[in-house]
Design a protein around this motif. Structure first.
Motif, short mmCIF file in Angstrom:
data_model
loop_
_atom_site.label_atom_id
_atom_site.label_comp_id
_atom_site.label_asym_id
_atom_site.label_seq_id
_atom_site.Cartn_x
_atom_site.Cartn_y
_atom_site.Cartn_z
N ILE A 1 -10.92 52.75 -58.17
CA ILE A 1 -10.81 51.33 -58.51
C ILE A 1 -9.99 51.15 -59.79
CG2 ILE A 1 -12.10 49.22 -59.10
CD1 ILE A 1 -14.44 50.38 -57.43
N GLY A 2 -10.20 52.08 -60.73
CA GLY A 2 -9.49 51.99 -62.01
C GLY A 2 -8.05 52.47 -61.92
N GLY A 3 -7.66 53.02 -60.79
CA GLY A 3 -6.27 53.45 -60.59
C GLY A 3 -5.89 54.64 -61.45
N VAL A 4 -6.85 55.55 -61.68
CA VAL A 4 -6.54 56.74 -62.48
C VAL A 4 -6.97 58.00 -61.71
CG1 VAL A 4 -6.77 55.61 -64.73
CG2 VAL A 4 -8.79 56.64 -63.68
N LYS A 5 -6.35 59.12 -62.08
CA LYS A 5 -6.77 60.38 -61.46
C LYS A 5 -8.17 60.73 -61.93
CE LYS A 5 -2.18 62.25 -62.04
NZ LYS A 5 -1.80 60.96 -62.54
N MET A 6 -9.00 61.22 -61.01
CA MET A 6 -10.35 61.66 -61.38
C MET A 6 -10.50 63.09 -60.91
SD MET A 6 -13.48 60.93 -62.53
CE MET A 6 -13.61 59.15 -62.69
N LYS A 7 -10.70 63.99 -61.85
CA LYS A 7 -10.83 65.40 -61.46
C LYS A 7 -12.26 65.85 -61.54
CE LYS A 7 -6.30 67.19 -62.29
NZ LYS A 7 -5.50 68.21 -62.95
N LYS A 8 -12.65 66.69 -60.57
CA LYS A 8 -14.02 67.21 -60.55
C LYS A 8 -14.04 68.58 -61.22
CE LYS A 8 -15.28 64.77 -56.39
NZ LYS A 8 -15.65 64.83 -55.00
N ILE A 9 -14.85 68.70 -62.24
CA ILE A 9 -14.98 69.98 -62.96
C ILE A 9 -15.98 70.84 -62.19
CG2 ILE A 9 -15.50 71.07 -65.19
CD1 ILE A 9 -13.29 69.03 -65.48
N PRO A 10 -15.64 72.11 -61.93
CA PRO A 10 -16.59 72.94 -61.18
C PRO A 10 -17.88 73.18 -61.96
CG PRO A 10 -14.53 74.14 -61.69
CD PRO A 10 -14.39 72.77 -62.26
N SER A 11 -18.99 73.00 -61.28
CA SER A 11 -20.29 73.25 -61.94
C SER A 11 -20.66 74.73 -61.80
CB SER A 11 -21.36 72.36 -61.32
OG SER A 11 -21.40 72.55 -59.92
N ASP A 12 -21.62 75.16 -62.62
CA ASP A 12 -22.01 76.58 -62.61
C ASP A 12 -23.13 76.82 -61.59
OD1 ASP A 12 -24.32 75.64 -63.78
OD2 ASP A 12 -23.76 76.24 -65.81
N THR A 13 -23.79 77.96 -61.69
CA THR A 13 -24.80 78.30 -60.69
C THR A 13 -26.04 77.41 -60.81
OG1 THR A 13 -25.62 79.96 -62.21
CG2 THR A 13 -24.13 80.73 -60.47
N LYS A 14 -26.17 76.71 -61.95
CA LYS A 14 -27.29 75.76 -62.12
C LYS A 14 -26.85 74.34 -61.78
CE LYS A 14 -30.65 78.30 -64.12
NZ LYS A 14 -31.97 78.38 -63.51
N PHE A 15 -25.66 74.21 -61.19
CA PHE A 15 -25.09 72.91 -60.81
C PHE A 15 -24.82 72.02 -62.03
CE2 PHE A 15 -27.96 74.47 -57.46
CZ PHE A 15 -26.97 74.86 -56.55
N SER A 16 -24.52 72.68 -63.15
CA SER A 16 -24.29 71.98 -64.40
C SER A 16 -22.86 72.28 -64.89
CB SER A 16 -25.32 72.53 -65.42
OG SER A 16 -24.89 72.34 -66.73
N VAL A 17 -22.25 71.29 -65.53
CA VAL A 17 -20.93 71.53 -66.13
C VAL A 17 -21.11 71.79 -67.61
CG1 VAL A 17 -18.78 70.38 -66.81
CG2 VAL A 17 -19.55 70.26 -64.45
#
Ligand SMILES: Cc1ncc(COP(=O)(O)O)c(C=O)c1O
Length: 480
Positions: free
Chosen positions: A201-217
């Motif tokens: 909606i904001g018209g910007v790139k959104m990148k997903k940072i890979p989470s670790d084995t605890k599903f945390s970034v």
């Protein structure tokens, strides 16, 4: 309907609601209807002439209830909870009666002022840093948004406006489209889909940072992507950290992410939609450590704090940054007490103009339960989740997936995804309890979220009996 009839019908409706909630256990948690069921039950156009009220009420059981998913049932374990309590419902009735649209202080001073003070009360319950509170002289403050999705979007748009302003001030020749094409925002790969949507909606790139084995970034993963993006000429400007992810209630490491965002001039927003309510308990408050680095923070009291939808609490450290991003000030909305230390116009903090008197239900609930009562409620759900966790752990055919920190337990039968898909389908088809799944590290997992206000240990035990019975049948079928 005149006032005399309203008095009578209102009392009847309160009785209907009390009966509904008191006996909700007896209703099947998930309906049997098929798509399109309702169209056939009512006329295809509004009535030409008035109908008797009795007929409308009669249709609640005939038309509506057969198609209701009973989110307040103690057998509802899907998604996350949605808050419900009698004081919140009563406050909503009053809000309906007052019927104001509180877009500015002048449009209804009590609507604006109670909201500012309630967000301060709630901020204090969470032990938020002073900078997030409005007080009488603060730069920050809170607002009620409708949903966490809206808060994430509003924060992103405010961050976008802030960086545009800064970069254009530093480089007057730089055109807005050029800057926009380089902006990049971040979230965890476990973040709610509303975060990705905010980027769209904001018209910007959104990148997903890979989470670790605890599903945390953590900080390292974020820093790596920031460095790569900067080297590629992109401009990092916004990071949405999640406390209590939707799939497994995991927590991003905001103690690491926060200082990186601060040093890189990246707006850090925290989405704690579900988990946020638990931070009112001192034993869970450590999960919020690092909020001091955030520019904005949001959670949904309408999820787990006994307040009926909608009530999403959002705080910012500098309210001028949010107000500055969306300000429109036509003459017909102006008044004699525009923005001051004491007064804000909430229309500048949100996307729509209109807004209901939602702080009333916070006021009623906070006073009826008190902080102690609300803490007890959270603790009870967490303890029920641990009770369920221990039942799962005692059965060697099952496994727990992810840490059980609050009221969500992720679990599965040891075996393939297909086996677990079959299990969940059979459980939900059985209609005794209702759950939804998620993927964790490519595994199909069943989510058991303690949701109901009236859920007790006996419901947890019965739910587990139901799950194991169905699980046993499926495993036996496999062996034949
Ligand atoms: C972490 C998280 N963020 C955002 C949302 C979306 O909430 P809302 O419906 O208030 O937009 C959810 C919903 O469960 C959630 O779990």
């Amino acid at each position: 309907m005149d006032t005399a009839e309203f008095r009578r019908r209102g009392k009847e409706m309160v009785d209907y609601i009390a009966d509904y909630l008191e006996n909700i256990e007896g209703r099947q948690v998930y309906p049997d209807v098929v798509p399109g069921y309702l169209r056939n039950l009512i006329p295809d156009a509004a009535p030409e002439h008035p109908e008797a009220y009795e007929e409308i009420v009669r249709d609640i059981e005939r038309v509506i209830m057969p198609g209701v998913t009973h989110w307040q049932s103690p057998y509802f374990y899907a998604y996350f909870p949605t808050g419900s309590s009698y004081p919140a419902m009563l406050a909503d009735m009053l809000s309906g009666a007052i019927g104001c649209i509180g877009f500015s202080w002048a449009a209804s001073p009590a609507c604006t002022e109670l909201e500012t003070v309630m967000l301060d009360w709630l901020g204090k319950m969470l032990n938020l840093p002073e900078e997030f509170l409005a007080g009488t002289e603060g730069q920050g403050g809170g607002v009620i948004q409708s949903t966490a999705s809206e808060a994430t979007l509003v924060a992103l748009l405010a961050a976008r406006a802030k960086i545009l302003k800064r970069l254009q001030a530093e480089n007057p020749g730089l055109a807005e489209p050029e800057i926009l094409s380089k902006l990049v925002a971040y979230s965890s790969d476990q973040a709610h889909c509303s975060v990705e949507r905010a980027g769209l909606i904001g018209g910007v790139k959104m990148k997903k940072i890979p989470s670790d084995t605890k599903f945390s970034v953590g900080g390292e993963a974020l820093r790596k992507v920031i460095e790569e993006d900067k080297a590629a000429g992109l401009i990092p400007f916004y990071c949405c950290a999640t406390l209590g992810t939707t799939p497994s209630c995991a927590f991003d490491n905001i103690m690491e992410i926060g200082p990186i965002c601060n040093s890189e001039n990246i707006w850090m927003h925290i989405d704690a939609a579900y988990a946020g309510s638990s931070f009112i308990c001192p034993e869970f408050r450590h999960l919020l450590n690092g909020v001091e680095f955030a520019d904005s923070f949001n959670f949904n009291p309408h999820k787990w704090l006994l307040i009926n939808f909608d009530c999403s609490a959002m705080w910012v450290k500098k309210r001028s940054e949010i107000i500055g991003a969306f300000k429109m000030d036509p003459l017909y909305l102006q008044h004699d007490h525009q923005e001051s230390g004491l007064v804000t116009d909430y229309r500048h903090w949100q996307i729509p103009l209109g807004r209901r008197f939602r702080s009333l239900k916070m006021w009623f609930v906070f006073r009826t339960y008190g902080l102690k009562g609300l803490q007890e409620y959270i603790r009870k759900h967490v303890s029920l989740a641990h009770e369920f966790e221990s039942l799962v752990r005692q059965d060697k055919r099952f496994e727990i997936c992810g840490d059980v920190v609050l009221g969500l337990v992720c679990f599965r039968l040891k075996g393939s995804n297909a086996l677990n898909e079959k299990l969940l389908k059979a459980i939900n088809n059985g209609r005794m309890i209702h759950m939804v799944p998620c993927y964790l590290a490519d595994s199909f997992v069943l989510r058991f979220a303690v949701c109901g206000r009236t859920t007790e240990s006996k419901h947890i035990q019965l739910a587990w009996e139901n799950i194991t019975e169905i699980g046993t049948e499926i495993l036996q079928e496999l062996q034949q």
